[in-house]
Design a protein around this motif. Structure first.
Motif, short mmCIF file in Angstrom:
data_model
loop_
_atom_site.label_atom_id
_atom_site.label_comp_id
_atom_site.label_asym_id
_atom_site.label_seq_id
_atom_site.Cartn_x
_atom_site.Cartn_y
_atom_site.Cartn_z
N MET A 46 27.55 64.53 80.55
CA MET A 46 26.14 65.48 80.82
C MET A 46 25.78 65.99 79.82
O MET A 46 24.87 65.53 79.87
CB MET A 46 26.66 66.62 82.53
CG MET A 46 26.40 66.21 83.43
SD MET A 46 25.52 65.40 84.02
CE MET A 46 26.00 63.83 84.11
N GLY A 47 27.30 66.20 78.73
CA GLY A 47 26.71 66.38 77.00
C GLY A 47 26.04 65.70 76.91
O GLY A 47 25.32 65.46 76.12
N SER A 48 26.72 64.51 77.03
CA SER A 48 26.86 62.76 76.28
C SER A 48 25.05 62.62 76.11
O SER A 48 24.52 61.51 75.61
CB SER A 48 27.81 61.82 76.05
OG SER A 48 27.53 61.10 77.49
N LEU A 49 24.73 62.84 77.65
CA LEU A 49 23.24 62.74 78.19
C LEU A 49 22.10 63.43 77.81
O LEU A 49 20.49 63.14 78.12
CB LEU A 49 22.85 62.28 79.77
CG LEU A 49 24.06 60.93 80.22
CD1 LEU A 49 24.30 61.42 81.87
CD2 LEU A 49 23.24 60.06 80.51
N GLY A 50 22.65 64.55 76.74
CA GLY A 50 22.04 65.49 77.03
C GLY A 50 20.76 66.24 78.29
O GLY A 50 20.23 66.64 78.07
N TRP A 51 22.29 66.52 79.30
CA TRP A 51 22.23 67.05 80.34
C TRP A 51 22.80 67.78 80.74
O TRP A 51 22.61 69.00 81.84
CB TRP A 51 22.00 66.07 81.92
CG TRP A 51 20.98 65.01 82.04
CD1 TRP A 51 19.96 64.90 81.07
CD2 TRP A 51 20.81 63.76 83.12
NE1 TRP A 51 19.38 63.62 81.44
CE2 TRP A 51 19.49 63.08 82.79
CE3 TRP A 51 22.03 63.89 84.42
CZ2 TRP A 51 19.54 62.11 83.17
CZ3 TRP A 51 21.49 62.73 84.92
CH2 TRP A 51 20.24 61.67 84.81
N ILE A 52 22.81 68.97 79.65
CA ILE A 52 23.34 70.32 79.57
C ILE A 52 22.38 71.37 78.51
O ILE A 52 22.45 70.59 76.72
CB ILE A 52 25.00 70.73 79.09
CG1 ILE A 52 25.82 70.20 79.94
CG2 ILE A 52 25.47 72.16 79.14
CD1 ILE A 52 27.79 69.49 79.60
N GLY A 53 21.83 71.55 78.90
CA GLY A 53 20.45 72.99 77.42
C GLY A 53 19.42 71.77 77.48
O GLY A 53 18.34 71.84 76.97
N MET A 54 19.16 71.12 78.43
CA MET A 54 17.74 70.03 77.94
C MET A 54 16.74 71.35 78.07
O MET A 54 16.42 70.47 76.91
CB MET A 54 17.98 70.34 80.12
CG MET A 54 18.77 68.92 80.78
SD MET A 54 18.16 68.22 81.88
CE MET A 54 16.89 67.64 81.46
N THR A 55 16.63 72.21 78.89
CA THR A 55 15.57 73.12 78.63
C THR A 55 15.51 74.28 77.16
O THR A 55 14.73 75.12 76.81
CB THR A 55 14.92 74.22 79.30
OG1 THR A 55 16.02 74.69 79.58
CG2 THR A 55 15.19 73.05 80.71
N TRP A 56 16.57 74.00 76.51
CA TRP A 56 16.94 75.36 75.66
C TRP A 56 16.53 74.91 74.41
O TRP A 56 16.06 73.46 74.14
CB TRP A 56 18.25 75.76 75.12
CG TRP A 56 19.89 75.47 76.32
CD1 TRP A 56 19.36 76.08 77.34
CD2 TRP A 56 21.32 75.66 75.96
NE1 TRP A 56 20.38 76.41 78.20
CE2 TRP A 56 21.75 75.76 77.71
CE3 TRP A 56 21.97 75.76 74.99
CZ2 TRP A 56 23.05 76.33 77.28
CZ3 TRP A 56 23.72 75.74 75.07
CH2 TRP A 56 24.20 76.28 75.95
#
Length: 368
Positions: A46-56
């Motif tokens: 998820m981190g590598s996809l950029g799907w953690i902190g998407m809206t930060w």
């Protein structure tokens, strides 16, 4: 009002559905996957996809994406049963809290690990005699030079046994009113003096834990926000927790399974399905309002109430559709017996109704 999805959002949903299906194929399907589906490997993905902190905000390493994007991705991941629990709490609460209240040093130290999926966080909130009444907590943090010394007990601490950090809600002052003197402190879970005891629930899950703190020494620089004035910070956290898509879609995979097997020649069954579909749509609108910050302050209590009670109705539909098969001990029945927790976790429905009545509608309190 236009409730249709843009082509970009439809493409994101299709991508999220594909990623979710692949994750389920590799890691298995998890009921209530945001709290029961724990996989550090998938968190890294998820981190590598950029799907953690998407809206930060991008200045903190986030994706700077519209809030609706996170709702779309979260809905697909949880509906499919993809194991996102290792990163969900930190993405949902800890990161936004550190961005708003943390120091630059704290942000630099803790946000990168959250964004990459490398660190897992738990929340030290509930206590044996302080559940929904957060202001009655007694776990203490006493200042000793450059440290806080922490003593007390937390319970229902999800992933206390796996977490790298605990975001602790504690009491640093006992002289004022109950909601005063509360502080938030980050504690590495390998700090001496911490004992974690997993609790096996009736589904055989062991993510809930008791956590005991005995003279746990933590640097004072780990204090988040203003000492003794964190009650409002914690309430802001709960707004994130109570109004999200995870409170609506937890058992959607079981619903899809039961709907495919339901006897739709029976008008009563069709009526039940129609009611569930309608309420899911209403719940999604409520969550979307929360996501876009269009709801009144405190209204997440109503959103959580409506959505989690919908999830209870979904469980009842699954049980009635499967009949005796639902009593067999498998992943379906484990998902069904978990259902009573929906209206308890994050504040009971009774508490949510009190919040809605008193803080949103301004109704008078009952005389005592």
């Amino acid at each position: 009002m236009d409730f249709s999805w843009t082509p970009e959002q439809q493409a994101l949903r299709a991508q999220a559905a594909q990623v979710s299906a692949d994750a389920v194929a590799r890691y298995g399907r998890h009921n209530d996957s945001w709290i029961n589906g724990f996989s550090k490997d998938f968190a890294l993905e998820m981190g590598s996809l950029g799907w953690i902190g998407m809206t930060w905000p991008t200045e903190y390493g986030g994706g700077g994406r519209p809030p609706i994007d996170r709702l779309i991705v979260g809905e697909e991941l949880i509906a499919a049963g993809a194991p996102i629990a290792a990163m969900w709490f930190a993405d949902r609460q800890m990161g936004p809290t550190l961005i708003k209240f943390g120091t630059p040093d704290q942000q630099a130290e803790f946000l990168p690990g959250i964004l990459s999926g490398e660190t897992t966080w738990c929340i030290g909130m509930s206590e044996p005699n302080s559940g929904s009444d957060l202001a009655s907590l007694v776990t203490s943090a006493e200042r000793d030079g450059d440290d806080f010394v922490i003593n007390g007990q937390k319970i229902w601490t999800s992933f206390g046994a796996e977490a790298d950090y605990c975001y602790l809600i504690c009491r640093t002052d006992t002289t004022g009113k109950p909601h005063q003197g509360i502080s938030e402190i980050i504690i590495p879970m390998d700090t001496p003096g911490i004992e974690v005891r997993p609790i096996t629930d009736m589904t055989t899950n062991r993510h809930f834990c008791e956590v005991f703190f005995t003279d746990v020494r933590v640097p004072a620089v780990n204090l988040v926000g203003v000492e003794g004035n964190a009650f409002k910070q914690t309430m802001a956290q709960l707004e994130h927790e109570r109004g999200g898509i995870d409170r609506l879609v937890s058992n959607q995979a079981l619903y899809a399974m039961a709907k495919a097997r339901a006897d739709t020649s029976d008008p009563r069954v069709r009526q039940t399905i129609a009611r569930l579909e309608t309420n899911y749509t209403l719940g999604r609108i409520l969550v979307t309002r929360e996501t876009l910050r269009q709801a009144p302050a405190g209204f997440s209590a109503a959103t959580k109430c409506f959505c989690t009670e919908h999830e209870i109705a979904v469980a009842e539909f699954v049980a009635s559709t499967l009949g005796a098969e639902a009593t067999l001990w498998d992943d379906v029945s484990r998902g069904l017996v978990y259902a009573p927790g929906y209206t308890i976790m994050g504040g009971t429905s009774n508490i949510m109704r009190n919040i809605l009545g008193e803080r949103v509608l301004g109704l008078p309190r009952e005389p005592r």
